[in-house]
Motif scaffolding. Structure first.
Motif, mmCIF file in Angstrom:
data_model
loop_
_atom_site.group_PDB
_atom_site.id
_atom_site.type_symbol
_atom_site.label_atom_id
_atom_site.label_comp_id
_atom_site.label_asym_id
_atom_site.label_seq_id
_atom_site.Cartn_x
_atom_site.Cartn_y
_atom_site.Cartn_z
ATOM 1 N N PRO A 115 44.181 11.636 68.498
ATOM 2 C CA PRO A 115 43.838 10.762 67.368
ATOM 3 C C PRO A 115 45.056 10.537 66.469
ATOM 4 O O PRO A 115 45.981 11.365 66.455
ATOM 5 C CB PRO A 115 42.765 11.566 66.616
ATOM 6 C CG PRO A 115 42.255 12.575 67.587
ATOM 7 C CD PRO A 115 43.389 12.881 68.514
ATOM 8 N N VAL A 138 38.913 12.510 59.093
ATOM 9 C CA VAL A 138 38.417 13.871 59.294
ATOM 10 C C VAL A 138 39.507 14.795 58.762
ATOM 11 O O VAL A 138 40.654 14.716 59.212
ATOM 12 C CB VAL A 138 38.153 14.146 60.791
ATOM 13 C CG1 VAL A 138 37.634 15.564 60.979
ATOM 14 C CG2 VAL A 138 37.159 13.140 61.345
ATOM 15 N N LYS A 140 40.963 18.600 58.143
ATOM 16 C CA LYS A 140 40.816 19.926 58.750
ATOM 17 C C LYS A 140 41.765 20.923 58.083
ATOM 18 O O LYS A 140 42.917 20.572 57.800
ATOM 19 C CB LYS A 140 41.132 19.871 60.251
ATOM 20 C CG LYS A 140 40.238 18.911 61.018
ATOM 21 C CD LYS A 140 40.505 18.956 62.519
ATOM 22 C CE LYS A 140 39.575 17.987 63.242
ATOM 23 N NZ LYS A 140 39.727 18.047 64.710
ATOM 24 N N GLY A 145 39.802 27.723 61.338
ATOM 25 C CA GLY A 145 38.516 27.049 61.501
ATOM 26 C C GLY A 145 37.866 27.414 62.828
ATOM 27 O O GLY A 145 38.545 27.770 63.776
ATOM 28 N N TYR A 146 36.543 27.386 62.891
ATOM 29 C CA TYR A 146 35.834 27.558 64.159
ATOM 30 C C TYR A 146 34.435 26.986 63.988
ATOM 31 O O TYR A 146 33.924 26.883 62.870
ATOM 32 C CB TYR A 146 35.752 29.040 64.571
ATOM 33 C CG TYR A 146 34.886 29.857 63.652
ATOM 34 C CD1 TYR A 146 33.557 30.133 63.970
ATOM 35 C CD2 TYR A 146 35.369 30.328 62.446
ATOM 36 C CE1 TYR A 146 32.747 30.857 63.115
ATOM 37 C CE2 TYR A 146 34.574 31.055 61.580
ATOM 38 C CZ TYR A 146 33.272 31.318 61.922
ATOM 39 O OH TYR A 146 32.468 32.026 61.067
ATOM 40 N N ASP A 147 33.831 26.568 65.092
ATOM 41 C CA ASP A 147 32.468 26.038 65.079
ATOM 42 C C ASP A 147 32.247 25.032 63.953
ATOM 43 O O ASP A 147 31.212 25.038 63.286
ATOM 44 C CB ASP A 147 31.440 27.177 64.964
ATOM 45 C CG ASP A 147 31.295 27.938 66.280
ATOM 46 O OD1 ASP A 147 31.847 27.465 67.298
ATOM 47 O OD2 ASP A 147 30.647 29.001 66.284
ATOM 48 N N GLY A 148 33.232 24.163 63.712
ATOM 49 C CA GLY A 148 33.058 23.091 62.723
ATOM 50 C C GLY A 148 33.314 23.513 61.285
ATOM 51 O O GLY A 148 33.321 22.668 60.383
ATOM 52 N N LYS A 149 33.533 24.823 61.036
ATOM 53 C CA LYS A 149 33.882 25.243 59.673
ATOM 54 C C LYS A 149 35.354 24.883 59.490
ATOM 55 O O LYS A 149 36.165 25.131 60.358
ATOM 56 C CB LYS A 149 33.650 26.743 59.491
ATOM 57 C CG LYS A 149 32.189 27.094 59.651
ATOM 58 C CD LYS A 149 31.939 28.594 59.632
ATOM 59 C CE LYS A 149 30.465 28.904 59.836
ATOM 60 N NZ LYS A 149 29.972 28.492 61.191
ATOM 61 N N VAL A 151 36.177 21.692 58.921
ATOM 62 C CA VAL A 151 36.259 20.287 59.352
ATOM 63 C C VAL A 151 35.320 19.479 58.455
ATOM 64 O O VAL A 151 34.168 19.867 58.270
ATOM 65 C CB VAL A 151 35.809 20.125 60.825
ATOM 66 C CG1 VAL A 151 35.749 18.655 61.222
ATOM 67 C CG2 VAL A 151 36.737 20.891 61.760
ATOM 68 N N VAL A 179 37.359 9.512 64.933
ATOM 69 C CA VAL A 179 37.307 8.920 66.279
ATOM 70 C C VAL A 179 35.875 8.501 66.589
ATOM 71 O O VAL A 179 34.933 9.269 66.385
ATOM 72 C CB VAL A 179 37.787 9.937 67.342
ATOM 73 C CG1 VAL A 179 37.636 9.367 68.750
ATOM 74 C CG2 VAL A 179 39.217 10.347 67.077
ATOM 75 N N PHE A 181 33.692 8.367 69.200
ATOM 76 C CA PHE A 181 33.639 8.843 70.590
ATOM 77 C C PHE A 181 32.253 8.690 71.174
ATOM 78 O O PHE A 181 31.257 8.739 70.465
ATOM 79 C CB PHE A 181 34.158 10.279 70.720
ATOM 80 C CG PHE A 181 33.421 11.317 69.919
ATOM 81 C CD1 PHE A 181 32.249 11.875 70.386
ATOM 82 C CD2 PHE A 181 33.936 11.772 68.718
ATOM 83 C CE1 PHE A 181 31.591 12.854 69.659
ATOM 84 C CE2 PHE A 181 33.288 12.752 67.980
ATOM 85 C CZ PHE A 181 32.109 13.283 68.447
ATOM 86 N N GLN A 207 27.696 19.035 71.355
ATOM 87 C CA GLN A 207 27.742 19.839 70.121
ATOM 88 C C GLN A 207 26.546 19.489 69.240
ATOM 89 O O GLN A 207 26.184 18.325 69.144
ATOM 90 C CB GLN A 207 29.007 19.559 69.291
ATOM 91 C CG GLN A 207 30.255 19.202 70.054
ATOM 92 C CD GLN A 207 30.894 20.404 70.706
ATOM 93 O OE1 GLN A 207 30.886 21.482 70.130
ATOM 94 N NE2 GLN A 207 31.428 20.232 71.895
ATOM 95 N N GLU A 250 39.865 20.560 74.504
ATOM 96 C CA GLU A 250 38.689 19.799 74.073
ATOM 97 C C GLU A 250 39.103 18.348 73.900
ATOM 98 O O GLU A 250 40.129 18.057 73.291
ATOM 99 C CB GLU A 250 38.142 20.362 72.760
ATOM 100 C CG GLU A 250 37.634 21.777 72.885
ATOM 101 C CD GLU A 250 37.050 22.311 71.577
ATOM 102 O OE1 GLU A 250 36.700 21.512 70.697
ATOM 103 O OE2 GLU A 250 36.983 23.543 71.439
ATOM 104 N N PHE A 252 37.969 13.975 73.447
ATOM 105 C CA PHE A 252 37.030 12.913 73.096
ATOM 106 C C PHE A 252 37.145 11.809 74.143
ATOM 107 O O PHE A 252 38.259 11.436 74.521
ATOM 108 C CB PHE A 252 37.381 12.290 71.740
ATOM 109 C CG PHE A 252 37.296 13.234 70.576
ATOM 110 C CD1 PHE A 252 36.132 13.937 70.310
ATOM 111 C CD2 PHE A 252 38.389 13.388 69.718
ATOM 112 C CE1 PHE A 252 36.054 14.797 69.218
ATOM 113 C CE2 PHE A 252 38.316 14.245 68.632
ATOM 114 C CZ PHE A 252 37.145 14.948 68.378
#
Ligand code: ADP
Length: 374
Positions: A115, A138, A140, A145-149, A151, A179, A181, A207, A250, A252
């Motif tokens: 991105p 977005v 960050k 960070g992990y599992d969306g924390k 972000v 993005v 996606f 997710q 990971e 998109f």
């Protein structure tokens, strides 16, 4: 002579390395954060992975150091390397999984598709990025960070004031384009220190609330071009960053059919749990083979379809064992893996793998078995 592998971090990823280590005849040791975690594991030490003396003492008894997480500080890792310890992945590679800004800069150098992004130091810089990228971004936190924390989707620079106010001088947040996606994919590869690389099939990851809920292997309806592009990206990153062990990329898949890199994990990853039963060589065995610099195993799927569904902690404590027995009784086709963790709502406490010829049947059985834990 038996190779001794030391894993730093005592979570479920370390736990799932135990069975393959036994089968391969490797001696696995784990440095767990606390006694509770250690109780779930085989041969373990307990101590703080940020403390050099603790990590040094642990490393003194093993041939290779590897990880269950990416949080061991760079200075600790570099001291181990200076001591002559084999560390896989090494600090030079791991820095790109520890800091998303460092990763973005390096992937840009390598020409890997990703991105639009920028390092932003304050709300005004973030606002300028938002204005250039369609009115949204977005944001960050680069580390931890992990599992969306860590972000957050924002439409104004001011929406990240709380994060900017906690930054130290000279630090920045990562801003990315939002993005559009169609779905998220993941590409895993394994690389040995001697350079050999093997790639796993491209998978789709689903997710929910920032947490991986399901994985389908291989990703359904994927074009040959996407499969080739994703594998090339995985190999290029593993080589370009000097990754040793398992690498998860990971991705998109966008509306306009591009593949963009979201983030990297340099260890076994949730997107690869399907391979425990779904591939000739599961990712935990493969990681051990790679870090021990043993020949890598085949990544060929054992069935046309494999589906993994995460078990997220249910409403009550204590009832987990009954639910486990129920899941085994009702779904003999499902392979249920538990992590020995106290269930809290939303916490990953296990997963279910199912393989078979018919994707609808496989998805149905995997979800039904995981639903026994709700
Ligand atoms: P974490 O390190 O917490 O896993 P990620 O960077 O993977 O954080 O982001 C978590 C989720 O947020 C992703 O799985 C994706 O759904 C969404 N996301 C992250 N970056 C973007 C982006 N640039 N555009 C759109 N969605 C994003």
């Amino acid at each position: 002579m038996t190779v001794r592998i030391g894993v730093i971090g005592g979570g479920q990823l370390a736990r799932m390395m135990i069975a393959p280590a036994v089968e391969l005849g490797l001696d696995l040791r784990v440095l767990a954060e606390d006694e509770g975690m250690a109780a779930q594991l085989a041969a373990t030490a307990v101590g703080d992975y940020r403390d050099l003396d603790t990590v040094r003492a642990f490393a003194a008894d093993v041939d290779v150091i590897t990880f269950d997480h990416e949080h061991v500080p760079q200075d600790v890792l570099r001291a181990l390397v200076a001591d002559g310890v084999q560390v896989h992945p090494g600090p030079d590679a791991l820095q790109y999984a520890q800091d998303k800004l460092v990763m973005r800069a390096r992937l840009a150098e390598l020409g890997v598709p990703q991105p639009e992004w920028a390092a932003v130091c304050d709300a005004a810089e973030l606002q300028a990025f938002i204005d250039e990228n369609g009115g949204a971004a977005v944001v960050k936190t680069p580390r931890g960070g992990y599992d969306g924390k860590g972000v957050r989707v924002v439409r104004a620079g001011s929406e990240a004031e709380d994060w900017f106010s906690t930054l130290s001088d000279g630090d920045a947040l990562l801003a990315e384009e939002l993005v559009s996606f169609t779905r998220e994919l993941a590409q895993q590869v394994a690389r040995r220190p001697s350079g050999d690389i093997v790639a796993y099939p491209l998978v789709e990851t689903v997710q929910r609330d920032g947490v991986c809920a399901e994985v389908i292997a291989p990703a359904p309806g994927t074009t040959d071009r996407h499969v080739l592009v994703a594998e090339r990206i995985g190999r290029q990153i593993a080589e370009g960053l000097g990754v040793t062990g398992m690498l998860a990329v990971e991705l998109f898949e966008t509306d306009d059919e591009r593949i963009l890199v979201n983030e990297l994990a340099m260890r076994p990853h949730n997107s690869g749990h399907w391979s425990q039963e779904g591939a000739v060589t599961g990712q935990f065995e493969q990681h051990l083979r790679a870090v021990a610099d043993l020949p890598l195993g085949s990544t060929r799927p054992r069935a046309p379809w494999s589906v993994m569904v995460n078990i997220l902690g249910g409403p009550t404590e204590g009832a987990l064992e009954d639910r486990f027995t129920q899941a085994l009784a009702e779904h003999p086709e499902a392979k249920v893996h538990t992590y020995g963790k106290a269930p809290r709502p939303g916490r990953k406490v296990g997963h279910v793998n199912v393989t078979g010829d018919d994707l609808d049947d496989v998805v149905y059985t995997a979800r039904a078995a995981a639903d026994e834990f709700l």
